[in-house]
Structure formats: C-alpha cells, structure tokens
Design an enzyme around this catalytic site. Structure first.
Site, PDB file in Angstrom:
ATOM      1  N   HIS A 256      42.510  39.767  39.979  1.00 19.88           N
ATOM      2  CA  HIS A 256      41.391  40.510  40.103  1.00 19.88           C
ATOM      3  C   HIS A 256      41.959  42.022  39.542  1.00 19.88           C
ATOM      4  O   HIS A 256      43.009  42.620  39.822  1.00 19.88           O
ATOM      5  CB  HIS A 256      40.736  40.773  41.303  1.00 19.88           C
ATOM      6  CG  HIS A 256      39.518  41.481  41.474  1.00 19.88           C
ATOM      7  ND1 HIS A 256      38.485  40.557  41.022  1.00 19.88           N
ATOM      8  CD2 HIS A 256      39.292  42.608  41.762  1.00 19.88           C
ATOM      9  CE1 HIS A 256      37.289  41.523  40.935  1.00 19.88           C
ATOM     10  NE2 HIS A 256      37.840  42.771  41.404  1.00 19.88           N
TER      11      HIS A 256
ATOM     12  N   ASP B 266      28.648  40.597  51.371  1.00 23.80           N
ATOM     13  CA  ASP B 266      29.092  41.594  50.596  1.00 23.80           C
ATOM     14  C   ASP B 266      27.974  41.861  49.417  1.00 23.80           C
ATOM     15  O   ASP B 266      27.455  42.908  49.170  1.00 23.80           O
ATOM     16  CB  ASP B 266      30.348  40.948  49.513  1.00 23.80           C
ATOM     17  CG  ASP B 266      30.506  41.964  48.583  1.00 23.80           C
ATOM     18  OD1 ASP B 266      31.196  43.189  48.811  1.00 23.80           O
ATOM     19  OD2 ASP B 266      30.438  41.613  47.200  1.00 23.80           O
TER      20      ASP B 266
END
Lengths: 430, 430
Positions: B79, B158
């Site tokens: 990521h 999230d």
C-alpha cells in the site's frame, strides 16, 4: 468552517470576522453539530486569546435580542459561579437598589450540588421568575431590582452551544465558560458586572489557580466587550451562611436584611455592594460603599425594598414578618459529630448532594425541587466539637431519603485533633 | 462516551474494551456524529498509544466482514500513501505472483493531486475493479493477483469515520491514518503488508519526520494486530517514472514489465518485491529477492502474469502488444523550460493538480476521470536544461483546459544556476 477547525486544531488564532460567521452559522443551523463539536474540542484544548474570545462572545450576544434600558442608570448585575448555601444575590439586589443601582438580574436554577437563585425565590408563595421581558424591564425601573430566569430571546447561541458542550465533554473550558456567562449578561443590557468566582470543595473550580484564571479571563473579556467587570474570588470550602435549601435560604436572607444574618453572608453582601457602588460611581471608595450598604440594612430600607420586589414579582411579602408562610419540612433530625475534635474540612459538594438527596436540588434539569427541605449547619470550619454535638439539622419530608442523605454527610465532614487553618472568605479581588 | 471523551481530552489513556464499544457504537449509529467528532479532535491533538491504537483498529476490522483465503499462502499486499505517477502496484502485483506470493490487492481512486491505482487499471478497455468478493478470492487463488476497489463489507467503520474526519479537520492524524489503512488491509485477510510511505512535495507527508512517525506507527500497529508490516519511506519530490495520467501509466507499466521501464519505477518494483519476498519467506535475503524479482521480468513471466490478471478482470490483454488499444488524447503540446539551468525542484502536488485540470484526476470523489489525458515528464531533478527544452509533454483533449494546466506547471518547476542535491529514491527502511 473546515479551515477554521484546522487553524484552531493546530493552535492558531481565528480571525474575528470568521468567528462571527461560525457562531452565527451554528446558531442558524448552517454549521452542523459534528463540525461545531470538533471546533469546541479544539478550543477546549488550545484555548482562545482575548481578541478571539471577545469576537466569539460578541457573536453570541448578537445571536439574539439585546435589552436596552431607557431609565436613569446605572444598571449592574452580580453573578456567582455557584456554590452551596450561596443566597447572596437575594439580599444583595435590594441593597444595591437602595444605593441607586438598578439590578436587572438574570439568574439560574440549581443543578447537581449547587443551588439556584430562582429555586430559592420560587419557594416564596406566588413568586414568579418567568416574567416577560417588558414586565421585567418595568419592574427594574420601578422597584430597582428584579430577578428572573434566562429568556429564550437573549443570547440563543449560548443555549445551543451549551447543550452541545454538555454532551461532548467541552463544558469545563475557561474561555467557553466566560463567553457563556458574559454573553447572557451583556445581552441583558447592563453596563457592569460583579463576578463572584467561587473556589473550593463546593465550587466548580476547586483549585485557586483555575479560579484566578477564570476571574482574569472574565475581567479581560469584559474589557473587550465594553462591560466593566469586577471579579472577586471567594471561598466555597464550607456552606455559605447557616442554610442550604430553598425556603431555609429565603428565611436567612430576611435575617440578613434584618441585621441578624450570619457573618459570612453579611460580609459578602457588604463587600459586593461596596465594590459595585464604586463600579457604578455611586461611592468614591469601597469603604464609603460599605458604610452606605450597611446603612441600607440598619435603616430597614433594603428589607422594605426586598418586600416590594417580592410583591412586584407576584410573591407574598407577608413572609418577611411571618416565615411560617414559607413551605416547611414536616420532620427534622440532628446529624451529630461522631467524635471530639476540630471541624477540619467540609466536602461542600457532598453537602450539596445531601440536599439533592433530600429532594431540595436537581440531578437533571427537568427534576422538580422540594422548596421546604434542606440543612441548617451548626458548625463552622475550625470549631471545636464534642462527640454527639450537632453538625447540622436535617429538615426532611420522607424517611426514605435519610439513608442517602446521611451517607453523603458522613463522608462530608473531617473532624480531627488539630486546629485547621481556616481559609479566608475573600481570596482575591481583581 | 462522555467520560471517554473527557479522558482523551485531558491526554489520558482509553481502556481497550471501552475503545471497542466506542467504535462499534459509532458504526451502529448509537453514538452520534457530534460526540465522535469531539473524540476524533481529542485523538487528533492528544494521540493514541500503541495499545489504544491496536484496540481502535481491531474494532474497525471487526465492524465488518473479514476475508479468509483457503489456498496455499502467503497472502501479502502493498500500500502506498499516494503520490504523482505512482504506478508501482501495477507491475509489482504480477512480479509478486511469479514469486509465489498471492496478492489480494484492495486499492483506491485518485483524489486531489494524487492518482489512484483503480483509475489507472480502468483505462484498460473492459477492466473491472468492482468485482464481488467471491470472484476476487477466486482470481487471487487462480491468477495469483487481483486488484479491486474497497468493498462496503470490509471495515465499514472506516468509511463512516473517514466521512466524518473529512468534514471535521481530523484527517491528518497519524494514528487515525494508520488505523484507516491497516483496518482495511487486515480485513482483506492478508498476513503481511509492505507500506510505501511517500515523503516530499507530492506526498501527503511533506516532512521526513512525519513520514517516519507514520511508518513507525504502522509497523508498531501491525505488530499489535499480528500483521507483519514492512515500511519504506520513499521519495515523492518528483514525478515517479515518466508519466502521470491513467492510460499513460498503464503503458509505462508494460514498459517496466518488458524491461524498458524508467530506472526509478524499476528500482522500487524490485526493492518492494525483494522486501516482500523476505517477509513472505520465499527469499532468505533481500539480495536474493531482488535477483528473483529481476528474473520474473527478464523472463517475461511477470508480463504474461499481468496479461492473465487483466483478462481475469475482464480487460483487453491485447493492450500489452498494442498500446493503441488504450485511450489516447487527441492533442499534445510541449511545456518548455523558460530558461537555461538545472531543474532544482518540482512541486509535485502542483503537477498532480495540472493532471486534475486536464481531466485526468478528481477534485471531488464523484468526479469522472478522463483516462487518456496526462503528462509525460521530460526532465529529472538535477538535469541541465536549455531554454525552450521540454520539461513535459501535455496530452490533452480540450484547448480550454490548457490555461489552468500551464498555470499549475509554471509554478511547479524551479530552474536555477546551481546543481541541486537530488534526494535519494529510498529514504529509509523500517
């Protein structure tokens, strides 16, 4: 709003014009709760300087109506941060009126361990604190003083902000407290204010440095708003006067106005009246103000003035000569000292909680208050006691309330062998 | 919740069990936005320790589905915190798959000046990134790698928290960033993660110390969650590779996989693959990993693997041999240097904004992206240029977009007489 939250989050200074738009936008519903609560938390942690705080408070004032008195001034008010047994506003208002000071007093209700001026006055049969603004203004100009509750039209931003602070842990912030107090006071059209900042075990501020900081903030903010603010830091490490409970405190008020009140309440009434007389320029010195205040009491003029205010607000002025007309608790019991020794400490918040447990205070704003119940205190800090000697007399209505009341009281008093240092009544004058 | 806000407001430590209830309560709608935004601001300013952050992230993971792969592992992901021209995920995924590492990659879209892996892949005709979870899992196990967008079922907390942070100035908080990244990654069922923390003028973190802090936080949080995290801090002071723009970056990806890619992209692909090979225990040393990675490229295996992934996701693998099948901008124009000198600095965020102005990026999440437009960079930091020599080639669709594009580019490059210090590609490995 986003960049303003960022600015305050990072400890920066907000532009006064932006602050005006934030407060107005929130009051109008254009800024959502979740953004304002982030801003309030950032303000809580980072603080505001005097210019920011002045702009913030001015915007709160401008969120609603601002009263304007047309009569001969001066118009002054006194506000206390709250304590236990603090009935000073009741005798002070008529004393001030006798000194030629108009007192448009907007007071609050008791909540938690602290009592409220409105609850005390409402123990007088017929007394109304929910008067319309025009009636309030007329009574102030005709009777010299009038004491009512907060009206929805004054500083509506405060009501909305307070409700949000109350659920987001942002109440105990000195700038936010100062803006809340002064916005409502300034909107009431006064030109000066005496702030009684309480410090000690029964006060919102337990530490002197916090009380001092709040007092300084209030004086500075007052300056920014063009409102003359005098702040006194006074002691709340023991119950003020001899009573804590609504009707009991009205009886004590009448004693003060008749010249037989307890020394601490009398001293605060005289000191506050004297300071406000100087603030209002009706006395040249505090000493002169104190003398004039004493005269209003010894002459019986302040007592008569109190009776006229009670009548003007719909109350039974007959209570002045017959306290039997006030609500009376059916039962009473002594709360004794368990040992010999000096009364070293009082946890005044616990004594306030004992009054709440009796039914004389509120846990929640919507609770009803029993005007009759309360405590009559029988000992002062530093006093020598024998085991079994009364610390307080409990005036109660229901037997079932007693266990909790006595639980609070047991943990409220510290009795020991050493003579304690007794804190002064007045810690500081700003 | 009230007392938890108080605790964090005053810099205290929250109990892990309470944190679980806070995150779950907010996701379920039991805790209102205005309380969570006060909490987020308190966390922003006061921070969270590793135990708190681990509990917070674990609660986010547990707010939704957690994927579980049934095949032979290892399952790893990479990521990046985002940059300009960062197409590394595209060639890296097939290289890793050739090393025997399964790559269930969940990527994002471009927003503001940063590009997004999903937008780049979607420039391939037919390519789908909105696959259902079972299809995603099947492709990962069959093709070794698959790249899709965030699904609503993984870490829904999230999404809700991010939306609130986005409007309350609480995005740029290292613990909140770390929990957002790792909650989504851990919910995708991986056992290890390589974090590319970008630093520089085109990165979210402009200062090395912030990037280092985020990298440390990610590694520590990974440890708390039982997820092996390797973090590299890499440079984003100039566009990565030669292209910034969706289809242009796919073309560059194919060049990398064909062995003719730009040195910086190739170096990062090799370094990341090597580090992940060690993390996944398919290589003993980084050097061995690097050699193996190079071999997947020089043998053509990684390119073929990329083709299989494109096909499995519905895309036209014919682009590999015929880039004319990708969208192409109809017009192009040189952006020249205005003077002689060294390319001393690039404001990479402004270059990203030039791509947005071309239509190749998003101002808001709901904007559509033009896959064809973009920039081909013609100079690297430290390079000597003559006046008029191209700094970049602009690939555009509409003449009207050019003034803004050129405005951004004019302010993006600093050309001066001194040879600058060029920052290293890799600043740190944690």
């Amino acid at each position: 709003m986003y960049s303003d939250i960022e600015t305050k989050r990072d400890g920066g200074v907000l532009d006064p014009e932006r602050i005006g738009r934030i407060v107005q936008g929130y009051t109008d519903g254009k800024i959502p709760d979740y953004q304002m609560s982030a801003m309030l938390m950032a303000i809580f942690i980072r603080g505001m300087n005097t210019a920011e705080l002045t702009a913030w408070t001015r915007a709160m004032i401008n969120s609603g109506e601002v009263l304007c008195f047309s009569g001969q001034g001066p118009y002054l008010d006194k506000h206390s941060t709250g304590g236990v047994g603090d009935k000073v506003s009741l005798p002070l208002a008529p004393v001030l009126a006798e000194l030629g000071i108009h007192v448009p007093m907007i007071s609050g209700r008791g909540l938690g361990h602290t009592g409220g001026t409105l609850d005390k006055l409402e123990s007088i049969p017929g007394f109304r604190t929910d008067l319309e603004v025009p009636v309030f203004k007329r009574i102030v100009d005709e009777s010299g003083c009038c004491i009512i509750g907060q009206t929805a039209s004054l500083a509506p931003a405060d009501k909305k902000l307070y409700a949000l602070r109350d659920v987001t842990a942002t109440v105990a912030s000195i700038p936010l407290i100062a803006s809340s107090i002064l916005s409502k006071k300034a909107a009431a059209g006064i030109s000066g204010l005496l702030m009684d900042v309480k410090v000690g075990s029964g006060a919102f501020m337990r530490a002197f440095k916090d009380a001092r900081k709040l007092a300084e903030t209030l004086v500075a903010l007052g300056g920014g708003l063009g409102l003359r603010v005098k702040a006194l830091i006074t002691d709340m490490n023991q119950v003020l006067g001899r009573t804590a409970g609504n009707a009991l405190e009205v009886i004590e008020t009448i004693e003060v106005l008749k010249g037989s009140g307890p020394a601490d309440v009398v001293a605060l009434v005289e000191e506050f009246a004297a300071q406000m007389a100087v603030l209002a320029q009706v006395a040249e010195t505090v000493e002169e103000g104190r003398e004039k205040a004493r005269l209003t009491i010894s002459s019986g003029a302040a007592l008569a003035r109190f009776g006229r205010m009670v009548e003007a607000q719909g109350g039974d002025a007959g209570i002045i000569d017959d306290s039997g007309r006030l609500p009376q608790a059916p039962l009473s019991r002594v709360f004794p000292s368990r040992r010999d020794g000096f009364l070293q400490k009082e946890d005044c918040a616990r004594i306030g909680q004992a009054v709440v447990a009796l039914g004389g205070g509120r846990r929640r704003l919507e609770d009803k208050v029993d005007p009759a119940v309360g405590l009559v205190m029988k000992a002062r800090l530093g006093q020598r006691l024998s085991a079994g000697q009364p610390l307080a007399m409990i005036h109660y209505r229901n037997e079932e309330t007693l266990p909790e009341v006595e639980e609070w009281l047991k943990s409220a008093f510290v009795i020991g062998d050493e003579m304690p240092d007794v804190p002064p009544l007045i810690h500081d004058v700003l």
